[in-house]
Design an enzyme around this catalytic site. Structure first.
Site, PDB file in Angstrom:
ATOM      1  N   ASP A 193       0.564  -0.778  -0.119  1.00 58.00           N
ATOM      2  CA  ASP A 193       0.493  -0.437  -0.253  1.00 58.00           C
ATOM      3  C   ASP A 193       1.287   1.504  -0.115  1.00 58.00           C
ATOM      4  OD1 ASP A 193      -2.236  -1.846   0.331  1.00 58.00           O
ATOM      5  OD2 ASP A 193      -2.248  -1.260   2.259  1.00 58.00           O
TER       6      ASP A 193
HETATM    7  N1  URA Z   1      -1.661  -6.388   4.268  1.00 56.89           N
HETATM    8  C1  URA Z   1      -1.627  -5.061   3.427  1.00 56.89           C
HETATM    9  O1  URA Z   1      -2.450  -4.237   4.398  1.00 56.89           O
HETATM   10  N2  URA Z   1      -1.118  -3.127   3.246  1.00 56.89           N
HETATM   11  C2  URA Z   1       0.123  -4.240   2.530  1.00 56.89           C
HETATM   12  O2  URA Z   1       0.784  -2.774   2.296  1.00 56.89           O
HETATM   13  C3  URA Z   1       0.371  -5.239   2.676  1.00 56.89           C
HETATM   14  C4  URA Z   1      -0.337  -6.041   4.055  1.00 56.89           C
END
Ligand code: URA
Length: 235
Positions: free
Chosen positions: A103
């Site tokens: 993310d």
């Molecule tokens: N889980 C999430 O919620 N975000 C990420 O970037 C990776 C794993």
């Protein structure tokens, strides 16, 4: 392979620059100056020297990046900073892309490569490579969280997660999660299913490859031969 294609794929110069340098005598193949850079050579058997530097041929390039917050896991974006912007021009010309997504606000280990088939196989859902994250949550997690994560929790949309390892510190508001799958926002949704919220998330390993602690956020390095072997064995 054409000499100009080889040099541009390795990110050493553009094809146009190669043509100019070749004309000026700045490129040799097996010690012989080559003016016509459209000439085909075998990079695995012949030695190309560009302006005095021997060209080291690698079919694919592999990079480890310590992703900072604020960057999207993409090779281009109209409005947001994207991870390949953190690489130097020479590497960007090699058209690396991230193996998997983090993310925008997640930091830590990201591997980039231009080995499409390997990346594709590493991203396949059949793949069960362990990915390890450090996280903090807004509130302490409840007493059953470790057990439930291990048994496989159900997310708000009904998705049943695979068994995950959860290790919490004394505060129970920070710890480590190990997943063998990578659904969209998975950890955030897992924590949300406990009426809680992730406040920071960092990936620290993918399989046997660990984030190099000497890399600051935003810094990168090439994968070592050993790490490339591990990655190929995982693929
Ligand atoms: N889980 C999430 O919620 N975000 C990420 O970037 C990776 C794993």
């Amino acid at each position: 392979m054409r000499i100009d294609k080889l040099l541009s794929e390795l990110g050493l110069c553009t094809r146009r620059e190669a043509a100019k340098i070749g004309k000026l005598g700045g490129i040799t193949v097996d010690g012989v100056p080559v003016k016509d850079v459209s000439k085909h050579i075998d990079p695995e058997k012949q030695t190309v020297v560009l302006q005095g530097r021997t060209v080291v041929y690698q079919k694919f390039t592999y990079v480890m990046l310590n992703k900072p917050t604020g960057y999207v896991s993409a090779t281009d974006d109209k409005s947001l900073p994207y991870v390949t912007e953190l690489l130097p021009e020479e590497l960007r010309r090699r058209e690396l892309f991230p193996v998997g997504r983090l993310d925008r606000d997640t930091v830590g280990l990201m591997i980039l490569t231009n080995n499409g088939p390997l990346a594709h196989s590493l991203l396949s859902p059949k793949h069960h490579v362990k990915k390890e994250y450090l996280f903090t949550s807004a509130e302490p997690l409840d007493k059953d969280a470790e057990r439930d994560f291990e048994q496989g929790i159900t997310l708000a949309d009904g998705y049943e997660c695979k068994s995950a390892e959860l290790y919490l510190d004394e505060s129970r508001a920070q710890g480590r999660i190990v997943l063998t799958e990578g659904k969209y926002h998975q950890i955030k949704r897992m924590i949300a299913s406990r009426d809680n919220r992730v406040t920071s998330l960092e990936r620290i390993s993918c399989g046997e490859i660990r984030l190099d602690p000497s890399l600051d956020r935003g810094e990168w390095r090439y994968l070592t031969e050993e790490e490339i072997k591990i990655l190929e064995a995982q693929g």
